[in-house]
Design a protein around this motif. Structure first.
Motif, PDB file in Angstrom:
ATOM      1  N   SER A  38      29.648  -9.263   2.331  1.00 39.86           N
ATOM      2  CA  SER A  38      28.194  -9.073   2.273  1.00 39.86           C
ATOM      3  C   SER A  38      27.423 -10.215   2.933  1.00 39.86           C
TER       4      SER A  38
ATOM      5  N   SER B 294      21.551 -11.040   4.925  1.00 38.54           N
ATOM      6  CA  SER B 294      22.056 -12.012   3.943  1.00 38.54           C
ATOM      7  C   SER B 294      21.887 -13.449   4.413  1.00 38.54           C
TER       8      SER B 294
ATOM      9  N   VAL C  73      25.768  -5.640  -2.099  1.00 35.72           N
ATOM     10  CA  VAL C  73      24.935  -6.532  -1.299  1.00 35.72           C
ATOM     11  C   VAL C  73      23.690  -6.875  -2.119  1.00 35.72           C
TER      12      VAL C  73
END
Lengths: 410, 410
Positions: free
Chosen positions: B20, B26, B361
Motif C-alpha cells: 500500500s 500513500s 490502503v
C-alpha cells in the motif's frame, strides 16, 4: 553576551508547595487531569521557556490522605502535551532500574517523533525500597549497582537510537525499496545487565535522540552525568551572595494548614531516624544523622538538606518550613525585578546556565513568572524573545548527535 | 434487535496491504507521522465506529527494505490520538512477556484518564525469538509459560487498578484530607512470576480499567480469553455461506509490485520450512508442515492459513495472493451494499458481535468504509447513528467493572 540563559519549568500537580491543593484556586483533581497540564504547557510556551519537566517514580509517593498522591505516567503525559504545543521542550523522568532499555528507548524515540523533536529524558536510577517492591525486589539495589546498570542502560538506548542511519528510509515507490536495509542494523549488545539484539523498531528521530538530562549530584551521579548528561538539573543553596530567600515560607506553610507532625515524619524517614528524635524547636541533631555514604537513595538531596540546616543553624521546625515549598531547592520571593535580579546574578556569576522554575502553586505561579519575570529578563537581553529553533536540543543550544552507526565501517 | 453491532478499525501504517505504501496516494513516511494517525482516528470517529486498534510487537517486524517497518510505540500513539478525539475507543497491543505489570498497568490507567475512559489493551504474550532477543533471552519462552505469565500479569494489573477505591479521592480542602487513605491499599501480590506490593500511583480510571481485549485463538489463548477478555478479535474464514471474497486480490497484488519470492520466504519462515520446498504453482505441501502443537508462536494463525489452503486447495502462489491484503484474515470486495450484506449475514448468523475493519490502503479504505458502508448499516438499523455513551466500555455495551477492593472486608 554569548551564553544563553535556559529556563525550564519543573511542574508538579497544582504546585510544589505541599498544601497548594488547598488553595481556593486549585483543583484537587488536577493531578490526573490532562487539561490542567495542557494549560501549564501552553503558559510555559507563551513565555518561550526552553522546556517543562515532570519528575517521577514508579511508586505511590507521599501520603494520599494529606496531598495529591499519584500522577499520570510521564511518557503518556509528555505525549498528551506534545500534541497541543508547537515549540516547548518536554522532559520527563524515567527509571533505568525498573524499565527495559528496548521499551523505554522506543517510547522516547516515539515521543521525539510525535513532538517533532522536543523530547527529553531525565535519567534516574530510582531510590527507595518502596519502588523496588513494585518490581519483584525486597530492597533497592545498591547505589553503585544502580548507576552501573544506568550506564549500560543508556549505552544500549543510544545504540538502539543509532540502529537506523539518518538516511536509512528512502520511500522509493518506483523501485519498491522502502529503506536501505544495510542502514538498519542489529546492535547485538551483550553486557552485564542487558542483552539486546535490536535494531529498534522506530527510525532515528528528529533530534537523533531525546535530550539526556540528569539530576543526581552524588559522586556516582556526577560520574554518570559527566559521561551521559546533556543537561543537568541541580539543587544548590550555597551561593549565598545576592540570594533572596523566601523568609515568610514557614508562616505561609502554617497558614495553609501544613501539619508539622506529618512533615516531621517525612523528614525522619528521609534521615532514617525515629521521629521522636526530631524535636521541632531544637536544632537538627546532625550528630545523629548517617553519613552520605550510608544513604542508599537521594544522596545529594540528603547532603543538601543537612548542609542547609547546619549553615543556617535551623531548628527542625524551621527546616520543615524551608522544605515545604521546594523540598530542599532554593526558594525566594520578591518583586519581579528582584526575582530577575537573583536569576541574573547566578547566571552572570557562572553558577548555572539556566534554572528550573518550580512554582509553589500552579498555574498561577507559572503565569506570574512567565508574564512578570520573563519580560524583564528579555529587556535585559538575557532570555529569548522568540524561539529560534524547533527542537529541544535547539533551545538548549546543542547539536543533533551524530549517528555512531554511520561512523562505523560497513 | 437487541444485539448491537460493533465495528473496530484495525489500522496499520498506510494499509494492511503489503504494497500500500507504493500507491500514489500513500505517504511512505506515514508510519511515524502522528498526523496521519490523527486523520485516521477522526475518520473512524466520523463513522461512529466503536474503536480503532493498533497491533504491535517489541521488535522490528518485516524487512525494512520492502515495506515500512517499525512503528510508533502504541501507548504513545494512543495518547496522541486521545487528545484530538472525543468519543472513539483506542485499543493497542502490549506484551505481557516483555513488560512489568506495574509500569503497563499505570500507562493504561493514565491513557484511560487522558482519554476520558476510552482505552483498551489487547493482551498478547508475543511470539517470536526475535522479540525475546531484545529482552535478554535466547529464545521465546514456551507457549504455556507465556500464557501462565500472562494470566498472572493481568491478575496483578487488575489488582493494581483496584488498589484505589472509586471514591477514595475526597479533595476536602477544609479538612486538609485529600483522599481517604484507607481506600488506597497495598496489593502485596507475591506470585510465581511477579511480586508487586502496590498500590498503583494512579487513581482508578474512568472505565475502572481499560477494556481487556484478546486475540489469540489457540487452546491456551481461548482459555485465557475465557478468563480475562472483554472483547475477542478473531480471524475466521470458514463460515463460507454469503462470503464475498475479494477475487482479484492476487491481480492487484501483482499490479502493486508484490514480489512472490519475498512472500514465499515469509511463508516458509512461518511454516519453519526451506523456501525451496514451497513451489509457487503447486499446492501447499501440507504433508511437510509441522503440527500446531509444534508451533511456539501464532498457533491459531498457522492453523487458519493451513486450513484455508486445504479447503480451497490453493497453490502456494494463490495462498500468497490471498494473504497479501489481510495476512490470513477474511478479505472481500464488492459494492458498499454487498459489503454491508456480508457483514449483516455474519452478524445475524451469530458468527460475531462485531468486526475488525482492516483497510488494505489508508486512509482511503477507511474513508470508503465510513462514508459508503456505515450509512447502509445504519439505514438497516444495524449500527449506531450517534454514540450513546462516552467510554469504550459504553460503546461495547459493557458495564464498568466493580472494584474488587470495595468488595473486600475492611
Amino acid at each position: 553576551m554569548t551564553r544563553k540563559m535556559h529556563l525550564n519549568a519543573f511542574l508538579m500537580g497544582v504546585g510544589h508547595h505541599e498544601a497548594s491543593w488547598r488553595l481556593p484556586e486549585s483543583d484537587p483533581y488536577a493531578s490526573w487531569d490532562v487539561k490542567h497540564f495542557q494549560e501549564l504547557a501552553r503558559i510555559a510556551e507563551r513565555g518561550k521557556l526552553d522546556s517543562i519537566f515532570f519528575a517521577d517514580s514508579p511508586v505511590l509517593q507521599g501520603h494520599p490522605g494529606r496531598r495529591p498522591a499519584g500522577k499520570l505516567e510521564p511518557t503518556v503525559l509528555l505525549t498528551a502535551l506534545a500534541v497541543v504545543t508547537e515549540r516547548i521542550g518536554l522532559i520527563a523522568t524515567a527509571s533505568t532500574s525498573y524499565n527495559e532499555p528496548y521499551n523505554l528507548a522506543r517510547r522516547f524515540a516515539s515521543i521525539d517523533h510525535v513532538s517533532g523533536g522536543r523530547a527529553g529524558w531525565n535519567i534516574v536510577t530510582t531510590a527507595g525500597a518502596d519502588a523496588a517492591r513494585n518490581f519483584g525486589l525486597d530492597d533497592v539495589p545498591a547505589h553503585r549497582d544502580r548507576y552501573e546498570r544506568a550506564a549500560e542502560f543508556v549505552e544500549v538506548a543510544t545504540k538502539l537510537w543509532d540502529s537506523w542511519a539518518d538516511d536509512a528510509v528512502l520511500g522509493d515507490k518506483e523501485a519498491g525499496v522502502h529503506a536501505d536495509a544495510g542502514k538498519v542494523r542489529a546492535i547485538n549488545h551483550h553486557g552485564r545487565y542487558f542483552r539486546v539484539d535490536g535494531p529498534l523498531n522506530v527510525p532515528r528521530s528528529p533530534q537523533g535522540y531525546s535530550l539526556l538530562v540528569q539530576a543526581g549530584s552524588s559522586q556516582d551521579g556526577r560520574e554518570f552525568a559527566a559521561r551521559w548528561a546533556e543537561a543537568v538539573f541541580t539543587a544548590q543553596q550555597t551561593l549565598t551572595e545576592g540570594q533572596t530567600f523566601y523568609q515568610d515560607l514557614k508562616r505561609r506553610t502554617a497558614e495553609l494548614g501544613r501539619d508539622p507532625e506529618y512533615a516531621r515524619r517525612q523528614l525522619a524517614e528521609r534521615f532514617g531516624l525515629d521521629p521522636e528524635l526530631l524535636r521541632l524547636d531544637e536544632p537538627l541533631p546532625v550528630e545523629l544523622l548517617p553519613a552520605e555514604d550510608e544513604i542508599e537513595g537521594a544522596k545529594s538531596r540528603f547532603t543538601l538538606i543537612v548542609d542547609l540546616a547546619k549553615r543556617e543553624n535551623l531548628t527542625v521546625r524551621q527546616l520543615i518550613g524551608r522544605l515545604g515549598g521546594g523540598r530542599g531547592h532554593r526558594t525566594f520571593t520578591g518583586t519581579p525585578v528582584q526575582v530577575a535580579d537573583a536569576i541574573e546574578e547566578w547566571f552572570d556569576g557562572g553558577a548555572a546556565d539556566g534554572f528550573n522554575i518550580m512554582p509553589a502553586v500552579l498555574p498561577s505561579g507559572l503565569v506570574a513568572f512567565v508574564d512578570k519575570v520573563v519580560p524583564i529578563l528579555r529587556e535585559r537581553g538575557r532570555f529569548r524573545t522568540e524561539y529560534t529553533g524547533t527542537t529541544l536540543r535547539d533551545h538548549y543550544g546543542l547539536t543533533r548527535p551524530a549517528n555512531s552507526l554511520e561512523l562505523s565501517p560497513v
